[in-house]
Write an enzyme that holds these catalytic residues in place. Structure first.
Site, short mmCIF file in Angstrom:
data_model
loop_
_atom_site.label_atom_id
_atom_site.label_comp_id
_atom_site.label_asym_id
_atom_site.label_seq_id
_atom_site.Cartn_x
_atom_site.Cartn_y
_atom_site.Cartn_z
N GLU A 197 0.83 4.05 1.80
CA GLU A 197 1.47 4.60 2.97
C GLU A 197 2.58 3.70 3.47
OE1 GLU A 197 -1.59 3.98 1.99
OE2 GLU A 197 -3.11 5.15 3.20
N CYS A 230 -3.50 -0.09 6.34
CA CYS A 230 -2.53 1.17 6.80
C CYS A 230 -2.79 1.79 8.19
CB CYS A 230 -2.41 1.98 5.63
SG CYS A 230 -2.13 1.38 3.93
N HIS A 232 0.81 -1.03 0.04
CA HIS A 232 -0.01 -0.14 0.07
C HIS A 232 0.86 1.50 0.00
CE1 HIS A 232 -3.97 -2.03 1.64
NE2 HIS A 232 -3.10 -2.87 1.23
N CYS A 242 -6.66 3.23 4.49
CA CYS A 242 -7.44 1.86 4.58
C CYS A 242 -7.20 1.31 6.09
CB CYS A 242 -7.27 0.68 3.70
SG CYS A 242 -5.80 -0.07 3.80
ZN ZN Z 1 -3.81 0.93 2.68
#
Ligand code: ZN
Length: 296
Positions: free
Chosen positions: A109, A137, A107, A134
């Site tokens: 981040e 994360c 992801h 999300c």
């Molecule tokens: Zn994420």
């Protein structure tokens, strides 16, 4: 189109938006061979020149960070900028790998956090990202040594604490871990028969794996240069960041993308779990290389 050409093509598209800030940052990236970092000095200069706060400057950089995404599955570009306590910006982007399991996905981040960690940053103050983080994360960032004071900034909402997005959080302290992600690690691991193996061992030595003690690191040989990545574990286990992803992320965000990866070495301490199978799968599928493995 090669991955490097794709990044350059997307940067050229962002440059056509005639925004003087993004134009200047893109020129800077080209001068530094597509290395997705803005030094603290450059952040200060750009902030003064364009009358922006560092957070406003980072928000302006998000379309640029998103150019580093690798998205064969989603075609959805997420860009992130991690701001270090030094003041430097570290870009991150989502990365998906065709041909392997969804769990190997990175992801944006996570990408920015791991980029900053490998670059030697000691703590992060802010995470700036173009979509709401999300749950995965939020949990991943809760492992940071600055989780209590980390601020999240989105195009539509700035200056919100991570814990505003993760109320009643479960984290390392619940498992009695107080020396957490970004705190220095040294597991006294040694070994390796050549420079690449020794680099993988040193990466494992600095890995963060307080729950499994499965310290692991990866070293890539890139046209004679060595790049490493380290494992970063999470109290909730699944958001843990794997060592090959860590090295490939650094390769991509530090401007190496497009250069030939010749060898991949995984060094891991013998423990209750192993990253061998997943790393082998990704090395074969994405790099068309066998995984060399060293057990410590
Ligand atoms: Zn994420």
């Amino acid at each position: 189109m090669t991955e490097r050409k794709e990044i350059q093509h997307r940067l050229a598209q962002v440059a056509t938006q005639a925004n003087p800030v993004t134009e200047k940052v893109i020129n800077l990236l080209h001068q530094q061979n597509l290395k997705g970092v803005i030094s603290a000095e450059q952040v200060a200069l750009l902030s003064t020149e364009f009358q922006l706060t560092p957070v406003q400057l980072a928000l302006a950089c998000l379309p640029i960070a998103a150019c580093f995404a690798l998205v064969p599955v989603s075609n959805f570009y997420v860009g992130a900028v991690a701001i270090g306590e030094s003041g430097a910006f570290y870009f991150g982007a989502n990365q998906e790998f065709a041909g392997v399991g969804m769990q190997q996905t990175v992801h944006a981040e996570q990408s920015a956090v791991m980029h900053a960690w490998l670059a030697g940053e000691k703590a992060l103050s802010d995470m700036v990202v173009n979509y709401t983080p999300c749950g995965h994360c939020r949990q991943f960032m809760n492992e940071l040594n600055t989780a209590e004071k980390l601020h999240i900034h989105l195009p539509h909402a700035q200056h919100n604490p991570l814990h505003g997005y993760l109320p009643d959080a479960f984290g390392p302290k619940d498992l009695d871990i107080h020396h957490v992600l970004f705190d220095p690690q040294d597991h006294a691991l040694q070994g390796g028969n050549d420079a690449l193996e020794r680099a993988a061992v040193e990466a494992a030595n600095q890995a963060y794996a307080p729950y499994s003690q499965a310290y692991s690191g990866v070293a890539l040989m890139v046209e004679g240069e060595i790049i490493t990545g380290r494992y970063a574990e999470n109290a909730a286990f699944n958001p843990s960041f794997l060592p090959l992803q860590s090295a490939l992320n650094f390769y991509r965000l530090q401007g190496y993308v497009g250069r030939r990866i010749e060898r991949v070495v995984l060094a891991e301490k013998r423990a209750v779990l192993s990253h061998q199978a997943m790393a082998e799968d990704l090395a074969r599928s994405y790099l068309a290389l066998p995984l060399e493995r060293l057990e410590l």
